[in-house]
Design a protein around this motif. Sequence first.
Motif, short mmCIF file in Angstrom:
data_model
loop_
_atom_site.label_atom_id
_atom_site.label_comp_id
_atom_site.label_asym_id
_atom_site.label_seq_id
_atom_site.Cartn_x
_atom_site.Cartn_y
_atom_site.Cartn_z
N THR A 290 0.84 -1.20 0.00
CA THR A 290 0.00 0.00 0.00
C THR A 290 0.88 1.25 0.00
O THR A 290 1.85 1.35 0.76
CB THR A 290 -0.91 0.01 1.24
N LEU A 291 0.55 2.20 -0.83
CA LEU A 291 1.29 3.46 -0.92
C LEU A 291 2.78 3.20 -1.18
O LEU A 291 3.64 3.88 -0.67
CB LEU A 291 1.09 4.29 0.35
N ALA A 292 3.05 2.14 -1.95
CA ALA A 292 4.43 1.73 -2.27
C ALA A 292 5.24 1.49 -1.00
O ALA A 292 6.45 1.73 -0.96
CB ALA A 292 5.11 2.77 -3.16
N GLY A 293 4.56 1.01 0.04
CA GLY A 293 5.25 0.70 1.29
C GLY A 293 5.60 1.90 2.14
O GLY A 293 6.28 1.76 3.16
N GLN A 294 5.10 3.06 1.77
CA GLN A 294 5.47 4.29 2.46
C GLN A 294 4.41 4.65 3.51
O GLN A 294 3.74 5.67 3.42
CB GLN A 294 5.64 5.43 1.45
N GLY A 295 4.28 3.80 4.50
CA GLY A 295 3.31 4.01 5.57
C GLY A 295 3.84 3.46 6.87
O GLY A 295 4.60 2.48 6.88
N CYS A 296 3.43 4.05 7.97
CA CYS A 296 4.00 3.69 9.26
C CYS A 296 3.43 2.39 9.82
O CYS A 296 4.13 1.66 10.53
CB CYS A 296 3.78 4.83 10.27
N ASN A 297 2.19 2.06 9.51
CA ASN A 297 1.54 0.91 10.14
C ASN A 297 1.29 -0.22 9.16
O ASN A 297 0.42 -1.05 9.38
CB ASN A 297 0.23 1.33 10.81
N LEU A 298 2.04 -0.26 8.08
CA LEU A 298 1.89 -1.33 7.11
C LEU A 298 2.61 -2.58 7.61
O LEU A 298 3.61 -2.51 8.32
CB LEU A 298 2.47 -0.89 5.76
N SER A 299 2.10 -3.73 7.22
CA SER A 299 2.73 -4.99 7.61
C SER A 299 3.96 -5.23 6.73
O SER A 299 3.84 -5.62 5.57
CB SER A 299 1.75 -6.16 7.46
N THR A 300 5.13 -4.98 7.28
CA THR A 300 6.37 -5.11 6.51
C THR A 300 7.21 -6.31 6.94
O THR A 300 8.26 -6.56 6.37
CB THR A 300 7.21 -3.83 6.63
N ARG A 301 6.75 -7.02 7.98
CA ARG A 301 7.39 -8.28 8.39
C ARG A 301 6.33 -9.38 8.40
O ARG A 301 5.22 -9.17 8.88
CB ARG A 301 8.01 -8.16 9.79
N LEU A 302 6.70 -10.53 7.89
CA LEU A 302 5.82 -11.69 7.87
C LEU A 302 6.52 -12.79 8.65
O LEU A 302 7.47 -13.41 8.17
CB LEU A 302 5.53 -12.12 6.43
#
Length: 496
Positions: A290-302
């Motif tokens: 979302t938003l090319a990953g440019q967000g503070c609360n995005l799930s960036t670790r799985l």
Amino acid sequence: MTTTSTPSPTTAELGLTGPLIDGTWRNKTSVGAVDHINPATGHVNGSVLLSGPQEVDDAVAAARAAHPEWRAMSPALRRRILQRIEELMLEHVPDLGRLTTLEIGAPLTLSSALAHLCAGWFGYYAGWADKIEGLTSPSNPVMVPGLGYTVPEPYGVVGIILTWNGPVMSTGMKIAPALAAGNCVVVKSPDLAPFAVARFGEIALEAGLPPGVMHILPGGPEAGDHLVRHPDVDMISFTGGIPTAQKILDAARHTLKPVLLELGGKTASVVFPDADLDAAVAETVRSCMTLAGQGCNLSTRLLVHRDVYDEVVRAAAAAAAAVTVGDPFAQTTTLGPVIGPAARDRILGVIDQAADSGRVVAGGHAVIPSSLPAQVQGGYFVEPTVLADVDPGSEVARHEVFGPVLCVIPFDSEDEAVELANSTPYGLGAVLYTRDVTRVQRLVPRFQAGTVHVNGASGQPASAPFGGYKHSGHGREGGKEGLYEFLQTKNVFIRA
């Protein structure tokens, strides 16, 4: 890849965006103008008149003068003004969405959704404007009989510093509760994203907001620093990164004003074997991109249990490869550009460094396809990227990339999953995927995060408090908690 041509903004649409001070748009400032670059094309959108200390002084003085009347206004009238802002924002969702896409490259479908969501925040806090209540407190009838009660009161003038990656959304999260509480606001809008906020300023005035109540100042660090240090600014609300937050706290110490901080995050999606794996992968990849990953609360670790780790890695790689990258004005595009060339190069550098200790299973490169229109080929696109077997102690696993990069890490037990989820300096969010209700009850209290979602995210409704633990900041936006951040409590005692 999509091939829809990105429309160029017209002069009438953007004009020369400058400060809104006391209801008037200024066409000259003490700092001057800079060009704004469209991240999807590399072309100039238009000019932005930046604000400096002089404009901050003028706006704060006007807000201070307007505050007594705004505070004394009938709460019901304040409610109606905020409701009217909501109504007009809903009417202008296409305008706000288009401007957001032009300035930050977010896909138009996302930009429009965020504008619609922001309107709802004004409607939500309109409902609070005439419901701000204190409490009665019991007195000691033997010692000092009487009546005690509390009165929630606005701070006065609130300085609001918006982030470039979601400026319209931030207007709802910050400006709406500040106004509902009876404060006047001086808003520093980001020089990287000034146009949609300026359009919001026009909407607010049209809705009947008195001219001195809200001021919008597009500007850079100098304007923000002066706003924080200003002795007539009573409170600061900031969204952004940790280094800037540290500077803000240092500047605020001179006047000892309270500071609300909404900072970065490194949200982990924690997946157990009993989860709906298809849903967990799809939602995590969608969030990360979302938003090319440019967000503070995005799930960036799985974080994935080892029993299903290989299956989930394959699924995540396939989901990332299926993400549609391209012209953000195309309805089918789900991933647009990052904000600029420096961001693109930094993200690619992080990926290259991470590849030394892990595996790039999807993406990993800049995207400059010849099939896209000429005006899009100058944009700053990064492929949706998935890194597997990431070292949990590595830089990419512990800190924000602020790009479309997902780290996949295995775990073997509940204790290890919690330890990994909490292993970063941040504490904004966590997502738990499991069908085991008892596991939910065991693990949710152990996550060091301001928001924990189970089996899917909520979409950040205005009624829910949002904020972080640890280096993700302090204070809350949203819900009743978000309103009371902009109020201070006075205790009153009347002796019998």
